[in-house]
Design an enzyme around this catalytic site. Structure first.
Site, short mmCIF file in Angstrom:
data_model
loop_
_atom_site.label_atom_id
_atom_site.label_comp_id
_atom_site.label_asym_id
_atom_site.label_seq_id
_atom_site.Cartn_x
_atom_site.Cartn_y
_atom_site.Cartn_z
N GLU A 1 32.60 8.17 22.47
CA GLU A 1 32.74 7.09 23.46
C GLU A 1 34.21 6.73 23.63
O GLU A 1 34.92 6.47 22.66
CB GLU A 1 31.93 5.87 23.02
N ASP B 1 15.17 -2.68 23.33
CA ASP B 1 15.43 -3.04 24.73
C ASP B 1 14.12 -3.08 25.52
O ASP B 1 14.02 -3.76 26.54
CB ASP B 1 16.34 -2.00 25.42
N HIS C 1 35.48 3.57 21.82
CA HIS C 1 35.53 3.70 20.36
C HIS C 1 36.76 4.52 19.95
O HIS C 1 37.39 4.25 18.93
CB HIS C 1 34.26 4.35 19.84
N ASP D 1 34.60 -2.39 26.04
CA ASP D 1 33.56 -1.80 26.89
C ASP D 1 33.74 -2.08 28.38
O ASP D 1 32.79 -2.47 29.06
CB ASP D 1 32.17 -2.30 26.45
N ASP E 1 28.63 3.63 29.09
CA ASP E 1 28.22 2.65 28.10
C ASP E 1 29.29 1.56 28.10
O ASP E 1 30.27 1.63 27.37
CB ASP E 1 28.09 3.28 26.71
N HIS F 1 17.55 1.46 23.69
CA HIS F 1 17.18 1.24 22.29
C HIS F 1 15.71 0.80 22.29
O HIS F 1 15.28 0.12 23.22
CB HIS F 1 17.94 0.09 21.64
N GLU G 1 27.20 9.03 17.31
CA GLU G 1 28.21 8.32 18.11
C GLU G 1 29.21 7.66 17.17
O GLU G 1 28.90 6.66 16.53
CB GLU G 1 27.52 7.27 19.00
MN LIG Z 1 28.16 3.88 23.17
#
Ligand SMILES: [Mn+2]
Length: 388
Positions: free
Chosen positions: A219, A59, A222, A259, A289, A56, A183
């Protein structure tokens, strides 16, 4: 004898830098690990033979950094890339941390917030192109609601579409060789997030001005949070020609966003996902991720683990794809087509419709065909567990 696992850049594994920058903070307690900068994250991943990284904007340089500070951060990222051979495979915009985005970015009521969000994305898209990223991700972190009467969902989708259209035009105007990726996520941090699943994202993409420029990076976690099946979601995106990136991790169904490391929750499901990506020659980056457990002292065992889990499952996929017993049972499952119905159903014509209309079927007899799903599933389990 067990085969040795070795990871190389040819595996095209990637990590979000935020995964290793994660310091273990959760809603109930503070950080448990020391800080790691974005540049150190890129370098550390590169040194471990990882093919690529995603980042990002926030980051790599702090929000509000001036041009000089930003240029310096970009130069240091390029240095770390050159020194270790790691590539930037994808990038994204942090449109969720700062309180300005507390009620959404592209779907905020406030046109000034939406404009600021698009400006922030535009600026990082240009940096991402400079770093060689071919994919630019849009995860609508705060694009959702806690109070549904407070935001018209039709209006929200229109606003999301407008912002993506605007940014597609920006990419075309700048001639960046880049595609976008949505996403999906069903909830968290908002009570409900727009574009909750791959299907929602695909449906929105079809309504964009440049649908060919936009794909999906589903993902695992998710999908599981929505109680859905990662294999099916990944497959639908792949079949649509839209799988431009994939976020692999692990997650117990219907819970907060965990995650966990890839393969940590359900090795059989993970095996079938690796099989899908292998059998259909998915050629994009396989991006993890996830983040280390809060109990970890540093993030590197976690990095190793995700890649080793994928490679171990790849070995199992080879076994599955060459197991004579399993293959025979799967073939039997598909069965024969002595009357050529496959070809009839493949395309409508007057002739085919006529043939179908006049055909005689015996449903009771068809229903008697043996389907050895118990045996098939058990064979898969035994291959996975390494027993004969
Ligand atoms: Mn992700």
């Amino acid at each position: 004898m067990a085969k040795k696992i070795s990871v190389s850049r040819a595996d095209k594994f990637a990590f979000g830098v935020w995964c290793v920058m994660n310091r273990g903070r959760d809603p109930f307690g503070p950080e448990t690990r020391p800080a790691l900068s974005g540049i150190e994250a890129i370098r550390g991943l590169g040194e471990r033979g990882v093919y690529g990284f995603e980042y990002h904007d926030d980051d790599l340089w702090p929000l509000g950094a001036g041009p000089a500070q930003k240029r310096k951060a970009i130069a240091r990222a390029r240095q770390a890339m050159k020194a270790t051979g790691i590539r930037c495979t994808a990038a994204t915009t942090n449109l969720f941390s700062h309180p300005v985005f507390k009620d959404g970015a592209f779907t905020s009521h406030d046109a000034r917030v939406r404009a600021y969000a698009v400006q922030k994305a535009m600026a990082n898209i240009d940096v991402a192109a400079e770093l060689g990223a071919e994919v630019y991700i849009f995860w609508g972190g705060r694009e959702g609601t806690d109070v549904d009467i407070g935001k018209d969902p039709i209006e929200a989708l229109k606003r999301f579409r407008e912002c993506l259209n605007f940014l597609c035009e920006h990419v075309l105007a700048q001639r960046h060789p880049m595609v976008f990726s949505i996403e999906p996520k069903p909830n968290e941090p908002r009570s409900d997030t727009y574009l909750a699943t791959a299907g929602h994202a695909l449906a929105l993409i079809a309504t964009l001005d440049h649908p060919d420029m936009v794909g999906v990076n589903p993902e695992w976690a998710h999908i599981k949070m929505a109680g859905l099946n990662p294999l099916h979601e990944f497959a639908q995106v792949l079949e649509a020609g839209k799988l431009v990136d994939i976020h692999l991790n692990a997650q117990k169904p219907l819970r907060y966003d965990q995650d966990m490391s890839f393969g940590a929750d359900n090795p059989k499901e993970a095996l079938l996902v690796v099989k899908l990506l292998t059998d259909y020659a998915y050629s994009g980056a396989k991006t993890f991720d996830a983040h280390p457990f809060r109990t970890e002292a540093d993030p590197w065992d976690f990095v190793e683990r995700c890649m080793r889990a994928y490679k171990a499952l790849e070995l199992k996929v080879d076994q599955v794809n060459s197991d004579a017993r399993l293959l025979a049972m799967l073939e039997e499952l598909v069965g024969a087509d002595p009357d050529g119905w496959d070809a009839v159903l493949a395309s409508y014509s007057k002739r085919n419709a006529g043939k179908l209309r006049g055909a005689k079927f015996n449903p009771d007899k068809l229903a008697q065909r043996r389907l050895r799903y118990e045996q098939i599933d058990q064979r898969l389990t035994e291959i996975l567990l390494g027993v004969e």
